[in-house]
Design a protein around this motif. Sequence first.
Motif, mmCIF file in Angstrom:
data_model
loop_
_atom_site.group_PDB
_atom_site.id
_atom_site.type_symbol
_atom_site.label_atom_id
_atom_site.label_comp_id
_atom_site.label_asym_id
_atom_site.label_seq_id
_atom_site.Cartn_x
_atom_site.Cartn_y
_atom_site.Cartn_z
ATOM 1 N N TYR A 200 0.894 -1.245 0.002
ATOM 2 C CA TYR A 200 0.063 -0.049 -0.065
ATOM 3 C C TYR A 200 0.861 1.266 -0.024
ATOM 4 O O TYR A 200 0.717 2.318 -0.693
ATOM 5 N N GLY A 201 2.082 1.469 0.744
ATOM 6 C CA GLY A 201 2.737 2.383 0.715
ATOM 7 C C GLY A 201 3.531 2.599 -0.302
ATOM 8 O O GLY A 201 4.057 3.983 -0.398
ATOM 9 N N GLU B 266 -2.912 7.311 -7.262
ATOM 10 C CA GLU B 266 -3.116 5.692 -7.684
ATOM 11 C C GLU B 266 -3.841 5.088 -6.838
ATOM 12 O O GLU B 266 -4.720 4.224 -7.083
ATOM 13 N N VAL B 267 -3.889 5.687 -5.375
ATOM 14 C CA VAL B 267 -4.477 4.931 -4.554
ATOM 15 C C VAL B 267 -6.033 4.586 -4.465
ATOM 16 O O VAL B 267 -6.584 3.497 -4.075
ATOM 17 N N THR B 268 -6.686 5.633 -4.798
ATOM 18 C CA THR B 268 -8.080 5.551 -4.871
ATOM 19 C C THR B 268 -8.665 4.344 -5.784
ATOM 20 O O THR B 268 -9.420 3.586 -5.193
ATOM 21 N N THR C 41 -8.431 -5.825 -1.749
ATOM 22 C CA THR C 41 -8.221 -6.515 -0.390
ATOM 23 C C THR C 41 -7.179 -5.805 0.120
ATOM 24 O O THR C 41 -5.999 -5.704 -0.309
ATOM 25 N N LEU C 42 -7.252 -5.234 1.400
ATOM 26 C CA LEU C 42 -6.087 -4.714 2.064
ATOM 27 C C LEU C 42 -5.789 -5.673 3.447
ATOM 28 O O LEU C 42 -6.811 -6.456 3.984
ATOM 29 N N ARG D 33 -12.770 2.777 0.369
ATOM 30 C CA ARG D 33 -13.880 1.685 -0.036
ATOM 31 C C ARG D 33 -13.086 0.519 -0.372
ATOM 32 O O ARG D 33 -13.516 -0.218 -1.421
ATOM 33 N N PRO D 34 -12.274 -0.162 0.376
ATOM 34 C CA PRO D 34 -11.691 -1.545 0.076
ATOM 35 C C PRO D 34 -12.952 -2.438 -0.137
ATOM 36 O O PRO D 34 -14.038 -2.557 0.726
#
Length: 258
Positions: A11-12, A18-20, A27-28, A112-113
């Motif tokens: 994630y980092g 990009e993250v949204t 899945t996180l 919203r994962p």
Amino acid sequence: MRERALNVRHYGDLTSSEVTEAVAGATLVWPIGGLEQHGPHLPLSVDLDIPQALAAEIAAATDGLLLPALPISARSLPQSGGGLHFPGTVYLRGTSMIHTVTDCLTALARLRPGRLIVVNGHFENEALLFEAIDGCRPSATFPDTEILAFSWWSLVRDGWVAEHLPAFPGWHAEHAGVTETALMMYLRPEVVRPERPGHDTPPRAGVYVHPLDVKRMSNAGVLSSTAGASAELGEQLFWHVVDGACDMVRSGYGVRRD
Ligand SMILES: [Zn+2]
């Protein structure tokens, strides 16, 4: 020997732009660690190293994104972690732990994962972690997210324990004992010291005692036996938990399989 995953997505490593898109519906996997004494033979990072390694495999197997671990845990208690009688433990009080987890979850929910898998490695975290998640009111905060949160030992089947741990003292007392020692011998042998202190009178689960006889409750911070610890046992246990987590993701959570 089963190969450890090298292709974990972090994630980092994503950028803000990009993250949204990357997290929406994805899945996180979030390891929850600790910094706590683990006797004279194991480092302070045991409760961080184990869930971090498990979470990396679970992320790889579920095509998930691995979040950085929460490195500080809830307070160590005498009957499950040796308490604060031994140097090195750094902790959050329970209310701070709940607030910390709640704030992190609230920030993650905005992305919203599709699924959030929380992997806990420190005994005293569990109730506080579950309270923080439940306190977020998941149906409102995470309307489209499946949440699976567990302590790694909760996925060890009773049959595995019966086969491999004949003198099993209960998970509260598996502190710096055979399972954590074995997992560390597999995962990070370079930081495991050669001594193997044992303790014949592990504390009872669910009993708080004052005044405490520290020497009776633990042996130098070790609550139970380390006999039988080996890298091979650690490897078996590690993949047993990874497979249990992946089963849970695939076949429906909360279904007990002994
Ligand atoms: Zn531990």
